[in-house]
Design a protein around this motif. Structure first.
Motif, mmCIF file in Angstrom:
data_model
loop_
_atom_site.group_PDB
_atom_site.id
_atom_site.type_symbol
_atom_site.label_atom_id
_atom_site.label_comp_id
_atom_site.label_asym_id
_atom_site.label_seq_id
_atom_site.Cartn_x
_atom_site.Cartn_y
_atom_site.Cartn_z
ATOM 1 N N ASP A 1 1.089 10.361 2.703
ATOM 2 C CA ASP A 1 2.231 11.085 3.257
ATOM 3 C C ASP A 1 3.486 10.234 3.085
ATOM 4 O OD1 ASP A 1 3.885 12.813 4.621
ATOM 5 O OD2 ASP A 1 3.287 12.073 6.604
ATOM 6 N N THR A 2 4.432 10.711 2.275
ATOM 7 C CA THR A 2 5.680 9.974 2.062
ATOM 8 C C THR A 2 6.851 10.619 2.796
ATOM 9 O OG1 THR A 2 6.102 11.212 0.028
ATOM 10 C CG2 THR A 2 4.997 9.072 -0.190
ATOM 11 N N GLY A 3 6.554 11.430 3.786
ATOM 12 C CA GLY A 3 7.617 12.114 4.531
ATOM 13 C C GLY A 3 8.274 13.149 3.639
ATOM 14 N N ASP A 4 9.606 13.095 3.535
ATOM 15 C CA ASP A 4 10.317 14.059 2.686
ATOM 16 C C ASP A 4 10.350 13.624 1.222
ATOM 17 O OD1 ASP A 4 12.060 11.953 2.865
ATOM 18 O OD2 ASP A 4 13.758 13.114 3.592
ATOM 19 N N GLY A 5 9.861 12.407 0.917
ATOM 20 C CA GLY A 5 9.801 11.932 -0.465
ATOM 21 C C GLY A 5 11.109 11.394 -0.999
ATOM 22 N N GLU A 6 12.095 11.234 -0.118
ATOM 23 C CA GLU A 6 13.399 10.718 -0.530
ATOM 24 C C GLU A 6 13.525 9.254 -0.130
ATOM 25 O OE1 GLU A 6 15.909 12.260 -2.284
ATOM 26 O OE2 GLU A 6 14.391 13.806 -2.566
ATOM 27 N N PRO A 7 13.858 8.366 -1.080
ATOM 28 C CA PRO A 7 14.057 6.959 -0.744
ATOM 29 C C PRO A 7 15.256 6.777 0.184
ATOM 30 C CG PRO A 7 13.788 7.237 -3.108
ATOM 31 C CD PRO A 7 13.939 8.607 -2.524
ATOM 32 N N LYS A 8 15.136 5.839 1.112
ATOM 33 C CA LYS A 8 16.211 5.540 2.064
ATOM 34 C C LYS A 8 16.898 4.243 1.644
ATOM 35 C CE LYS A 8 14.713 8.725 5.117
ATOM 36 N NZ LYS A 8 14.026 9.577 4.192
ATOM 37 N N SER A 9 18.196 4.176 1.891
ATOM 38 C CA SER A 9 18.978 2.995 1.513
ATOM 39 C C SER A 9 18.913 1.944 2.623
ATOM 40 C CB SER A 9 20.420 3.406 1.278
ATOM 41 O OG SER A 9 21.193 2.272 0.987
ATOM 42 N N PHE A 10 18.557 0.710 2.232
ATOM 43 C CA PHE A 10 18.570 -0.436 3.134
ATOM 44 C C PHE A 10 19.424 -1.516 2.479
ATOM 45 C CE2 PHE A 10 14.814 1.757 4.508
ATOM 46 C CZ PHE A 10 14.761 1.542 5.878
ATOM 47 N N GLY A 11 20.698 -1.504 2.767
ATOM 48 C CA GLY A 11 21.614 -2.454 2.118
ATOM 49 C C GLY A 11 21.714 -2.149 0.631
ATOM 50 N N LYS A 12 21.379 -3.118 -0.224
ATOM 51 C CA LYS A 12 21.435 -2.929 -1.677
ATOM 52 C C LYS A 12 20.106 -2.425 -2.231
ATOM 53 C CE LYS A 12 24.911 -6.433 -2.626
ATOM 54 N NZ LYS A 12 25.239 -7.622 -3.391
ATOM 55 N N GLU A 13 19.155 -2.130 -1.348
ATOM 56 C CA GLU A 13 17.808 -1.770 -1.788
ATOM 57 C C GLU A 13 17.441 -0.377 -1.278
ATOM 58 O OE1 GLU A 13 14.126 -4.557 -1.812
ATOM 59 O OE2 GLU A 13 14.308 -3.787 0.228
ATOM 60 N N TYR A 14 16.665 0.336 -2.058
ATOM 61 C CA TYR A 14 16.141 1.627 -1.640
ATOM 62 C C TYR A 14 14.652 1.467 -1.362
ATOM 63 C CZ TYR A 14 20.451 3.896 -3.051
ATOM 64 O OH TYR A 14 21.748 4.280 -3.144
ATOM 65 N N ARG A 15 14.195 2.086 -0.277
ATOM 66 C CA ARG A 15 12.784 1.989 0.091
ATOM 67 C C ARG A 15 12.202 3.373 0.351
ATOM 68 N NH1 ARG A 15 13.156 -2.562 4.710
ATOM 69 N NH2 ARG A 15 14.014 -4.205 3.419
ATOM 70 N N LEU A 16 10.913 3.478 0.067
ATOM 71 C CA LEU A 16 10.155 4.689 0.375
ATOM 72 C C LEU A 16 8.871 4.235 1.043
ATOM 73 C CD1 LEU A 16 9.934 7.770 0.094
ATOM 74 C CD2 LEU A 16 8.848 7.407 -2.110
ATOM 75 N N THR A 17 8.595 4.781 2.206
ATOM 76 C CA THR A 17 7.411 4.385 2.959
ATOM 77 C C THR A 17 6.400 5.527 2.946
ATOM 78 O OG1 THR A 17 8.800 3.047 4.402
ATOM 79 C CG2 THR A 17 6.597 3.544 5.187
ATOM 80 N N GLY A 18 5.154 5.172 2.675
ATOM 81 C CA GLY A 18 4.075 6.152 2.686
ATOM 82 C C GLY A 18 2.987 5.708 3.639
ATOM 83 N N SER A 19 2.296 6.673 4.230
ATOM 84 C CA SER A 19 1.200 6.344 5.132
ATOM 85 C C SER A 19 -0.030 7.151 4.733
ATOM 86 C CB SER A 19 1.588 6.640 6.582
ATOM 87 O OG SER A 19 1.902 8.010 6.724
ATOM 88 N N LEU A 20 -1.188 6.663 5.150
ATOM 89 C CA LEU A 20 -2.447 7.352 4.849
ATOM 90 C C LEU A 20 -2.704 8.400 5.921
ATOM 91 C CD1 LEU A 20 -4.718 4.326 3.911
ATOM 92 C CD2 LEU A 20 -3.516 5.870 2.391
ATOM 93 N N LYS A 21 -3.102 9.595 5.484
ATOM 94 C CA LYS A 21 -3.444 10.662 6.425
ATOM 95 C C LYS A 21 -4.961 10.758 6.495
ATOM 96 C CE LYS A 21 -1.143 14.019 4.470
ATOM 97 N NZ LYS A 21 -0.521 15.306 4.191
ATOM 98 N N GLU A 22 -5.520 10.463 7.671
ATOM 99 C CA GLU A 22 -6.955 10.565 7.852
ATOM 100 C C GLU A 22 -7.251 11.498 9.009
ATOM 101 O OE1 GLU A 22 -9.656 7.359 6.343
ATOM 102 O OE2 GLU A 22 -8.425 6.279 7.786
ATOM 103 N N GLY A 23 -8.368 12.193 8.920
ATOM 104 C CA GLY A 23 -8.762 13.129 9.961
ATOM 105 C C GLY A 23 -8.053 14.456 9.779
ATOM 106 N N LEU A 24 -8.768 15.527 10.064
ATOM 107 C CA LEU A 24 -8.160 16.855 9.988
ATOM 108 C C LEU A 24 -7.333 17.086 11.240
ATOM 109 C CD1 LEU A 24 -10.976 19.250 8.698
ATOM 110 C CD2 LEU A 24 -8.847 18.697 7.586
#
Length: 166
Positions: free
Chosen positions: A81-104
């Protein structure tokens, strides 16, 4: 009197396979020419995966490399799960955070049960048990039909596995 056959529908992720895919992606990113001098990286941060680079396009390219490695290792992309899939700006760097989805989730479990009830064979029963759905029937052929039905379902936003088939 023949007893009912059954199986459980679950959503589990093999963390070792995800870790292997992440390590392969990190190795490829370190070696590829188009990732030189852009600060591209991918790493674990607790239970989430952090992808970083100096532009949005490069972060999305890192995500693409990671997804390719996941597919090669047999991990469903619905498990990340990467949320909306849009990288976020952190100063001069862009980051994208993803998490594992487990369990129904209860919502997905209800979708699975409704799909089986509406489109599955008539003799099949489904029961939601926490983070899994138990499917039972007198006929093993009907259970095979249900598995095929669930594998082809697009509206369920979870990586499904079928366990405890008996």
């Amino acid at each position: 009197m023949a007893s009912d056959s059954s199986f459980d529908v679950v959503s589990k992720v093999d963390r070792q396979e995800v870790d292997n895919a992440l390590n392969q992606a990190a190795k490829e990113i370190a070696q590829r020419y188009d990732f030189k001098d852009v600060g591209a990286s991918i790493a674990w941060s607790g239970d989430s995966i952090v992808m970083a680079a100096n532009s949005e396009e490069r972060v999305l390219a890192v995500l693409d490399v990671f997804q390719t490695k996941l597919i090669k290792r047999g991990v469903s992309l619905k498990a990340i799960d990467t949320g909306d899939g849009e990288p976020k700006s952190f100063g001069k760097e862009y980051r994208l955070t993803g998490s594992l989805k487990e369990g129904l989730s209860s919502e997905n479990a209800k979708k699975v049960a409704k799909l089986i009830r509406d489109e599955g064979p008539k003799g099949v029963k489904s029961v939601i048990q926490g983070e899994e759905v138990r499917v039972s029937s007198k006929s093993r052929d009907e259970l095979q039909t249900v598995i095929a039905l669930l594998k082809g379902a697009d509206d369920i936003d979870a990586a499904l596995q079928f366990v405890n088939y008996r």
